[in-house]
Design a protein around this motif. Structure first.
Motif, short mmCIF file in Angstrom:
data_model
loop_
_atom_site.label_atom_id
_atom_site.label_comp_id
_atom_site.label_asym_id
_atom_site.label_seq_id
_atom_site.Cartn_x
_atom_site.Cartn_y
_atom_site.Cartn_z
N PHE B 40 54.06 36.49 42.20
CA PHE B 40 54.18 35.63 41.04
C PHE B 40 55.31 36.11 40.14
CE2 PHE B 40 49.88 34.84 42.45
CZ PHE B 40 49.96 33.46 42.52
N PRO B 41 55.92 35.21 39.37
CA PRO B 41 57.05 35.60 38.53
C PRO B 41 56.61 36.52 37.40
CG PRO B 41 56.45 33.33 38.13
CD PRO B 41 55.68 33.76 39.31
N ALA B 42 57.50 37.42 37.02
CA ALA B 42 57.21 38.36 35.94
C ALA B 42 58.49 38.56 35.15
CB ALA B 42 56.73 39.70 36.51
N LEU B 43 58.31 38.96 33.89
CA LEU B 43 59.47 39.17 33.02
C LEU B 43 59.86 40.64 33.04
CD1 LEU B 43 58.58 36.90 30.01
CD2 LEU B 43 60.18 36.48 31.86
N LEU B 44 61.14 40.90 33.09
CA LEU B 44 61.62 42.27 33.25
C LEU B 44 61.93 42.89 31.89
CD1 LEU B 44 63.73 41.28 36.27
CD2 LEU B 44 61.71 42.72 36.32
N TRP B 45 61.90 44.18 31.89
CA TRP B 45 62.00 44.94 30.64
C TRP B 45 63.29 45.74 30.64
CZ3 TRP B 45 59.40 44.66 26.27
CH2 TRP B 45 59.41 45.73 25.38
N ASP B 46 64.04 45.61 29.59
CA ASP B 46 65.30 46.34 29.47
C ASP B 46 65.01 47.70 28.85
OD1 ASP B 46 67.78 47.29 29.15
OD2 ASP B 46 68.60 45.49 28.16
N TYR B 126 37.34 34.72 37.35
CA TYR B 126 36.07 34.03 37.22
C TYR B 126 36.18 32.80 36.33
CZ TYR B 126 33.66 37.78 39.55
OH TYR B 126 33.24 38.66 40.50
N GLN B 127 37.24 32.71 35.52
CA GLN B 127 37.40 31.56 34.65
C GLN B 127 38.31 30.55 35.31
OE1 GLN B 127 38.19 34.72 33.33
NE2 GLN B 127 36.04 34.97 32.75
N ARG B 128 38.08 29.28 34.94
CA ARG B 128 38.87 28.23 35.56
C ARG B 128 40.33 28.36 35.15
NH1 ARG B 128 39.45 22.98 33.63
NH2 ARG B 128 40.43 21.61 35.15
N ASN B 129 40.57 28.74 33.90
CA ASN B 129 41.94 28.85 33.46
C ASN B 129 42.34 30.31 33.32
OD1 ASN B 129 43.56 26.73 33.34
ND2 ASN B 129 42.88 26.01 31.34
N GLY B 130 41.70 31.17 34.09
CA GLY B 130 41.91 32.61 33.91
C GLY B 130 43.26 33.09 34.35
N ASN B 131 44.07 32.21 34.92
CA ASN B 131 45.36 32.66 35.41
C ASN B 131 46.51 32.31 34.48
OD1 ASN B 131 44.71 33.98 37.85
ND2 ASN B 131 44.09 32.00 38.64
N ARG B 132 46.18 31.93 33.25
CA ARG B 132 47.27 31.74 32.28
C ARG B 132 47.62 33.10 31.72
NH1 ARG B 132 46.65 26.05 30.70
NH2 ARG B 132 48.19 26.33 29.10
N VAL B 133 48.82 33.53 31.95
CA VAL B 133 49.23 34.86 31.47
C VAL B 133 50.22 34.69 30.34
CG1 VAL B 133 48.78 36.15 33.56
CG2 VAL B 133 50.91 34.94 33.32
N ASN B 134 50.14 35.60 29.36
CA ASN B 134 51.03 35.52 28.21
C ASN B 134 52.18 36.49 28.37
OD1 ASN B 134 50.00 38.00 27.67
ND2 ASN B 134 48.55 37.29 26.13
N LEU B 135 52.96 36.60 27.33
CA LEU B 135 54.17 37.41 27.40
C LEU B 135 53.87 38.86 27.75
CD1 LEU B 135 57.21 37.55 26.95
CD2 LEU B 135 56.76 38.06 24.56
N GLY B 136 52.82 39.41 27.08
CA GLY B 136 52.52 40.82 27.32
C GLY B 136 52.14 41.07 28.77
N GLN B 137 51.32 40.18 29.33
CA GLN B 137 50.92 40.37 30.73
C GLN B 137 52.10 40.21 31.67
OE1 GLN B 137 47.88 37.41 29.91
NE2 GLN B 137 46.46 38.63 31.14
N LEU B 138 52.96 39.24 31.35
CA LEU B 138 54.14 39.04 32.21
C LEU B 138 55.03 40.26 32.18
CD1 LEU B 138 54.97 35.35 31.33
CD2 LEU B 138 54.47 36.24 33.60
N ILE B 139 55.16 40.86 31.01
CA ILE B 139 56.02 42.04 30.91
C ILE B 139 55.37 43.23 31.62
CG2 ILE B 139 56.84 43.75 29.25
CD1 ILE B 139 57.56 41.40 27.45
N ASP B 140 54.04 43.31 31.53
CA ASP B 140 53.37 44.39 32.28
C ASP B 140 53.60 44.23 33.77
OD1 ASP B 140 52.48 45.54 30.03
OD2 ASP B 140 50.48 44.64 30.09
N MET B 141 53.46 42.98 34.27
CA MET B 141 53.73 42.73 35.68
C MET B 141 55.15 43.13 36.03
SD MET B 141 51.89 39.03 35.90
CE MET B 141 52.75 38.42 37.34
#
Lengths: 386, 210
Positions: B40-46, B126-141
């Protein structure tokens, strides 16, 4: 029959049923593991240590499943069929000894009883096919009838060869007669016929014509589910175990060959362990064959049975009779049996219907990249396609 | 007949081999992912300036075939104190990974080396919409991906956040107004900060597509 006899037989029967259930569970696990290893898989790994409790989980699942009755099914026939298959498979075990004294009832006509009882399971399969009101089930049931009746003949004839050698139908006597060597040494052909016909009787893989999943989608068992299907399953594996056991008893010396040391109960325990180990090897061979060979066509099955196994089993008996009548030494029987066996194997391969042409394809390595044309190729004018 | 025996031999040989099964959920029994694996796409950290590469330019959002992303940019506070070259930086970023089809178009269109297909591929929630990730999670990924793969930007000169030498010196008014006209703002503004203050903001974010 006195009350004490009744109690002891009941307890023995219950104990036998428990023992067989445990063996069946172990066999299903072992079969899945063996097939998995042949296919470079692992088999069940999750429930218990290396999936050892998987059969228990499967059994629980089957028992708790809904039992479905097809609306057009013939009810009494449909419900009685599993019992009609299971009962002969269990009755067989009444006279099969695990050690000299470890047998529910050692019949003098034990082998005769066994051959008589095994035929009964055909009835159950045909009943299941008829009662299901399903065309696949009907086809499977009739296929089962044809197959089992056909292979009953060489099966019994192979048994008869051993019975002639021992001059007895009592299984304990037969095992005792093999204290020096198993009859596999004297009658390799008999062993081959017995095991092949036994596989066909069981409907195991090279001969699983009657519940061929790709043809009759499970045969007589299509409509069954839940506990009733589990009963069929149990009977099938009990029969597999019985054939492996009979192979050991008749041809591999049972709990003898070689004799176990010690006396008393320790001797019995050792005998049973040795006997079960031999049986496990035969069962392993059955699984191995299942993992190797594809299913026969029904015409191949019939021609193999009637044109090859039946005549050879008769010849086997005639040869055994001649050797016994003229009092020739038994090693002549070994040689004759081996000659017949090799002749039979030759017939299998030389049969034009089943012959396979081998084609060898040689693959030449091709180097990547451009190949510079050599002087000879430029002179002759051939071009490379790079 | 030889064929029959050969068949038995073949199965015996394969039975002796080691199984090739990987018992998936156990962490130490999985197969290793290839470096090129596209999760899945993720945001990179400089790491040079400690901020994401992403400037919130919305190119990936417009290019996304399943409309699974939404984002909002903001003025970069580090740029105000002359610590970063980026004038705009991402403020909020949300991806509905349940809709993502892993096509990688967002990575292809990104001009800032800011988004990458990470190695993350497990979505069970477990949640129906549990795969909405925000900026922090994307940056962690993205950080996990960078540490796993020794990722380097494709255009390090262009996309590095380290301030240029000229950035430290006070800029001429002419240059700044040129840049301001590039983004379509009135030329009278002399700094980017003024533009964003004077430009009316949309209350609900720039674009919400998912």
């Amino acid at each position: 029959m006195t009350l004490s006899q009744l109690v002891s037989y009941t307890l023995g029967g219950v104990g036998l049923l428990l023992f067989l259930s445990v063996m069946v569970l172990a066999m299903t696990w072992g079969e899945r593991k063996a097939l998995a290893r042949i296919q470079m898989r692992m088999g069940p790994m999750r429930v218990g240590f290396h999936g050892a409790l998987q059969p228990v989980a499967d059994a629980m699942k089957l028992i708790t499943k809904e039992d479905i009755l097809p609306s057009l099914a013939n009810r009494p026939v449909y419900w009685i069929a599993p019992v009609a298959v299971f009962l002969p498979a269990f009755m067989l075990w009444v006279t099969i000894p695990l050690a000299r004294n470890l047998v529910l009832r050692n019949l003098e006509l034990g082998l005769f009883y066994i051959t008589a009882v095994t035929v009964l399971s055909v009835l159950g399969l045909v009943m299941a096919g008829w009662g299901s009101a399903n065309k696949w089930a009907m086809l499977g049931g009739l296929r089962a009838a044809g197959q089992l009746v056909s292979y009953e003949v060489p099966f019994i004839m192979a048994i008869l060869g051993v019975a002639m050698l021992v001059q007895s139908l009592n299984l304990v006597t037969i095992v005792d007669a093999q204290s020096k060597y198993g009859y596999a040494v004297i009658q390799p052909l008999g062993l081959f016929i017995f095991l092949t016909a036994g596989l066909a009787e069981l409907g195991r893989t090279p001969f699983d014509i009657h519940h061929a999943e790709s043809e009759v989608v499970g045969g007589p068992f299509v409509e069954y589910s839940g506990a009733h299907w589990a009963v069929f399953f149990l009977a099938e594996y009990m029969n597999t175990f019985a054939v492996a056991t009979l192979t050991v008893l008749l041809f591999l010396g049972g709990w003898r060959w070689p004799d176990m040391p010690l006396d008393g109960s320790a001797h019995t325990a050792l005998s049973v362990a040795w006997f079960l180990a031999k049986t496990a090897v035969v069962v392993g061979v059955i699984f191995w064959i299942r993992g190797t060979y594809p299913r026969l066509r029904i015409d191949q099955l019939m021609s193999f049975g009637w044109k090859l196994l039946v005549p050879l089993s008769f010849i086997n008996i005639v040869v055994t009779g001649v050797v016994l009548f003229y009092g020739w030494p038994l090693w002549t029987l070994t040689i004759l049996s081996l000659v017949l066996l090799s002749g039979m194997l030759y017939l299998i391969t030389a049969n034009p219907g089943t012959r396979m042409e081998r084609k060898t394809v040689t693959v030449h390595p091709v180097k990547a990249g451009r190949v510079e044309p050599t002087a000879s190729t430029t002179q002759t004018g051939t071009e490379t396609d790079y | 007949m030889i064929g029959f025996l050969e068949g038995l031999l073949v199965t015996l040989k394969t039975a002796m081999r080691k199984p090739i099964t990987a018992q998936y959920p156990d962490p130490d029994k999985r197969l290793d992912l290839a470096n090129r694996y596209m999760g899945f796409p993720a945001l990179l950290w400089d790491r040079d300036v400690e901020e994401p590469y992403c400037t919130g330019c919305m190119v990936c959002i417009r290019a996304c075939p399943t409309l699974c992303m939404s984002a909002q940019m903001k003025d970069n506070p580090l740029h105000a104190v002359k610590k970063s070259r980026r004038r705009k930086v991402i403020d909020t970023f949300e991806v509905n990974l349940g809709r993502c089809i892993l096509c990688g178009i967002c990575v292809d269109v990104c001009n800032f080396d800011a988004i990458e297909m990470s190695h993350n591929h497990e979505l069970t929630k477990y949640q129906r919409n549990g795969n909405r990730v925000n900026l922090g999670q994307l940056i962690d990924m993205g950080k996990a991906y960078q540490s796993e793969t020794s990722w380097v930007p494709k255009q390090p000169d262009k996309n590095s956040g380290v301030p240029l030498k000229t950035d430290s010196a006070p800029r001429s008014g002419q240059e700044m107004s040129d840049r301001a006209s590039d983004v379509g703002a009135p030329a009278r503004h002399s700094s980017i900060a003024e533009i964003s203050e004077t430009t009316p903001k949309e209350p609900n974010g720039i674009e919400t597509q998912s």
